[in-house]
Every structure is written in structure tokens, then in C-alpha cells.
Design a protein around this motif. Structure first.
Motif, PDB file in Angstrom:
ATOM      1  N   TYR A 219       0.848  -1.202   0.000  1.00 20.09           N
ATOM      2  CA  TYR A 219       0.000   0.000   0.000  1.00 20.09           C
ATOM      3  C   TYR A 219       0.881   1.248   0.000  1.00 20.09           C
ATOM      4  N   CYS A 220       1.960   1.222   0.768  1.00 18.40           N
ATOM      5  CA  CYS A 220       2.884   2.362   0.850  1.00 18.40           C
ATOM      6  C   CYS A 220       3.767   2.458  -0.399  1.00 18.40           C
TER       7      CYS A 220
ATOM      8  N   TYR B 139       2.915   1.810  -3.398  1.00 22.94           N
ATOM      9  CA  TYR B 139       2.131   2.309  -4.526  1.00 22.94           C
ATOM     10  C   TYR B 139       2.246   3.824  -4.664  1.00 22.94           C
ATOM     11  N   GLN B 140       2.151   4.537  -3.549  1.00 24.07           N
ATOM     12  CA  GLN B 140       2.340   5.996  -3.547  1.00 24.07           C
ATOM     13  C   GLN B 140       2.648   6.439  -2.126  1.00 24.07           C
ATOM     14  N   GLU B 141       3.144   7.663  -1.985  1.00 19.98           N
ATOM     15  CA  GLU B 141       3.465   8.191  -0.653  1.00 19.98           C
ATOM     16  C   GLU B 141       2.196   8.224   0.200  1.00 19.98           C
ATOM     17  N   ARG B 142       2.335   7.837   1.455  1.00 18.79           N
ATOM     18  CA  ARG B 142       1.192   7.829   2.380  1.00 18.79           C
ATOM     19  C   ARG B 142       1.585   8.509   3.683  1.00 18.79           C
TER      20      ARG B 142
ATOM     21  N   TYR C 236       6.672  12.649   2.089  1.00 22.17           N
ATOM     22  CA  TYR C 236       5.282  12.834   1.685  1.00 22.17           C
ATOM     23  C   TYR C 236       4.979  14.318   1.476  1.00 22.17           C
TER      24      TYR C 236
ATOM     25  N   SER D 109       6.590  15.681  -1.666  1.00 21.61           N
ATOM     26  CA  SER D 109       5.894  15.175  -2.846  1.00 21.61           C
ATOM     27  C   SER D 109       4.542  15.879  -3.032  1.00 21.61           C
ATOM     28  N   TYR D 110       3.822  16.065  -1.943  1.00 20.83           N
ATOM     29  CA  TYR D 110       2.526  16.740  -1.970  1.00 20.83           C
ATOM     30  C   TYR D 110       2.682  18.166  -2.491  1.00 20.83           C
TER      31      TYR D 110
ATOM     32  N   GLY E 170       3.514  18.310  -6.235  1.00 21.61           N
ATOM     33  CA  GLY E 170       2.338  18.004  -7.047  1.00 21.61           C
ATOM     34  C   GLY E 170       1.328  19.124  -7.075  1.00 21.61           C
TER      35      GLY E 170
END
Length: 161
Positions: free
Chosen positions: A22-23, A25-28, A65, A68-69, A72
Motif C-alpha cells: 500500500y505504501c 504504490y504511492q506516498e502515504r 510525503y 511530494s505533496y 504536485g
């Protein structure tokens, strides 16, 4: 009528593997992973233990995270600092990680984004009264998260063109 989806229970070992993918797949955020782990039927102690383990293995990294946020939202969605800040706080990110993430914003690119969004809105705004038009542009840009002083500077610059 649909029956409610019953979550399958997992052992902590199985849950760790599922959480790791789950982690991956993308930053969480820690909270997103915590919420996911609770759906696996784990106890609060098991969940916290797995969160610590995922953080230690760098599967969850809130600094990464936040960075990255920010990249984006300001790079792709062209949001302003205020909206990005609100979004990160809403995700439960620490002030330290937020500060680190906000350093991703390049002032020149940020200014370029502001002008680009403002110019596009100016072309589509139908208001003819100059005062009301300026007000509408200001409100729109504030909703995108831009600072009032920068918006006013941008409006002046674009009106000169």
C-alpha cells in the motif's frame, strides 16, 4: 440492496505485507496507513507497532510525503502556498515536515504559476465593471491559495501588458 462489505481479518505479518505494498504504490501519511491497518481487523497496539516498523523501514516518511505533496499541488495543480499548507495540515502532517516540504516551492516558478492562472481567469471573466472584475479575480485567486499582495501585484503586471 448491497450487503456491506465485510473486511477480512489479517495476521500482523500479513497486514505488514499488505501495508508495505500500500505504501509502495504511492506516498502515504501515517494516518492513512493507520486507517488502512484498522480495516484489517488489527488491535490498536498491533497497528502502532506496524506503523513504527514501516517508519523504521522508510516505507512511511512524512517529510518525503510533504515534499511530494507540495511538488504536485504547486507544480501540477498550480495551487498557492495557503491552500497547500491547509491541505498538509488537514492530512495531520507535523509543522516540521510542512516547513521542509514548503521549501520545494521555487519562487520564480510560483510567480509564473500565479501569472498563468490569473491570465487564464482574466480571459474568461465576463464582468465589465473594473472594480467588480478585480474583486472577482482576487477572490478566485485566493480560493486557489495565493497571497493577496502577490495577486494584486500580478493583476497590475498583467494590466500593463
Amino acid at each position: 440492496m448491497q450487503t456491506p462489505k465485510k473486511n477480512k481479518s489479517y495476521t500482523p505479518k500479513e497486514a505488514l505485507l499488505k501495508a508495505a505494498s500500500y505504501c509502495a504504490y504511492q506516498e502515504r501519511t501515517q494516518q492513512e496507513v493507520r486507517d488502512k491497518l484498522y480495516t484489517y481487523g488489527l488491535s490498536p497496539d498491533e497497528v502502532e507497532e506496524l506503523i513504527v516498523r514501516l517508519c523504521a523501514e522508510k516505507m512511511i516518511d512524512e517529510e518525503r510525503y510533504a515534499a511530494s505533496y507540495v511538488r504536485g499541488k504547486y507544480g501540477i495543480k498550480k495551487w498557492g502556498r495557503r491552500k497547500i499548507l491547509q491541505g498538509l495540515k488537514g492530512k495531520g502532517i507535523s509543522d516540521y515536515c510542512i516547513k521542509k516540504g514548503m521549501k520545494e516551492i521555487d519562487p520564480e516558478t510560483y510567480w509564473g504559476n500565479l501569472l498563468q492562472v490569473l491570465e487564464k481567469k482574466m480571459r474568461t471573466e465576463k464582468e465589465s465593471n473594473p472594480f467588480a472584475r478585480k474583486q472577482k479575480l482576487l477572490y478566485f485567486m485566493q480560493s486557489k491559495g495565493y497571497e493577496t499582495d502577490l495577486i494584486q501585484e500580478g493583476i497590475l503586471e498583467l494590466e500593463k501588458k
